[in-house]
Design a protein around this motif. Sequence first.
Motif, mmCIF file in Angstrom:
data_model
loop_
_atom_site.group_PDB
_atom_site.id
_atom_site.type_symbol
_atom_site.label_atom_id
_atom_site.label_comp_id
_atom_site.label_asym_id
_atom_site.label_seq_id
_atom_site.Cartn_x
_atom_site.Cartn_y
_atom_site.Cartn_z
ATOM 1 N N GLY A 119 0.802 -1.222 0.000
ATOM 2 C CA GLY A 119 0.000 0.000 0.000
ATOM 3 C C GLY A 119 0.832 1.269 0.000
ATOM 4 N N GLU A 120 1.660 1.451 1.013
ATOM 5 C CA GLU A 120 2.421 2.697 1.142
ATOM 6 C C GLU A 120 3.686 2.727 0.299
ATOM 7 O OE1 GLU A 120 2.834 4.486 5.028
ATOM 8 O OE2 GLU A 120 1.187 3.249 5.773
ATOM 9 N N LEU A 121 4.403 1.616 0.263
ATOM 10 C CA LEU A 121 5.670 1.592 -0.476
ATOM 11 C C LEU A 121 5.492 1.227 -1.948
ATOM 12 C CD1 LEU A 121 7.988 -0.115 2.171
ATOM 13 C CD2 LEU A 121 7.654 2.331 1.742
ATOM 14 N N LYS A 122 4.303 0.766 -2.316
ATOM 15 C CA LYS A 122 3.982 0.401 -3.703
ATOM 16 C C LYS A 122 4.925 -0.660 -4.267
ATOM 17 C CE LYS A 122 0.792 3.601 -3.846
ATOM 18 N NZ LYS A 122 -0.393 3.238 -3.135
ATOM 19 N N ALA A 169 7.002 -16.080 -1.834
ATOM 20 C CA ALA A 169 6.799 -14.715 -2.332
ATOM 21 C C ALA A 169 5.317 -14.465 -2.561
ATOM 22 C CB ALA A 169 7.567 -14.485 -3.628
ATOM 23 N N ILE A 170 4.992 -13.186 -2.541
ATOM 24 C CA ILE A 170 3.650 -12.738 -2.891
ATOM 25 C C ILE A 170 3.811 -11.496 -3.755
ATOM 26 C CG2 ILE A 170 3.419 -11.431 -0.726
ATOM 27 C CD1 ILE A 170 0.372 -12.018 -0.859
ATOM 28 N N LEU A 171 3.044 -11.431 -4.828
ATOM 29 C CA LEU A 171 3.041 -10.273 -5.712
ATOM 30 C C LEU A 171 1.929 -9.321 -5.298
ATOM 31 C CD1 LEU A 171 3.384 -12.124 -9.144
ATOM 32 C CD2 LEU A 171 5.209 -11.233 -7.674
ATOM 33 N N SER A 172 2.061 -8.068 -5.671
ATOM 34 C CA SER A 172 1.003 -7.109 -5.332
ATOM 35 C C SER A 172 -0.329 -7.547 -5.933
ATOM 36 C CB SER A 172 1.374 -5.704 -5.800
ATOM 37 O OG SER A 172 1.565 -5.673 -7.193
#
Length: 180
Positions: A119-122, A169-172
Amino acid sequence: MGLETKRLKLRLINQNDIDDFHNLHSIAEVDHFNTLGIPVDLKDSKKILDDLLKDQESGSYFTFHIELVEETKFTGFIALKLGAFKFQAGEVWFKLLPEFWNKGIASEALAAVLKFGFGELKLHRIEAGCAVGNIASARVLEKAGMQKEGTRRQALPLKTGWSDNHQFAILSSDYYANDE
């Protein structure tokens, strides 16, 4: 800067966290899957903490002190280390006091850090690794929506010898798809 969840308050570490940092890393159960090793003394812990604080000041590392909101009681640490800007990626790790294992604390803290990262760091991607024998941490990562992508052979120098390391891992796009 800080993050909050229903039960937890996460704030960036500072020099005043040296006792919590040293005590957590001095516990044999915590050290079992930890590549850091048990610190020799408080001076050894202070050096490690100082290095984390330097990275934090540079903006490349966010290490959070986790505490229970209602009891203002320290439970552990969770961190997000940023990679090169071009890749928009980060890596998370977490360590809790054994008395807080299997209580959903790591899952709740990780959810807050993922929300912050995406969210904040994109960020585009957030990774984590854990020793193959660390089943509890693997469950926390999977519960957060992270997918196991592979296993690195003998990548972790643990006290018991070389350990394979599961990569998650997880992607946005995964994160926001799961969020809906």
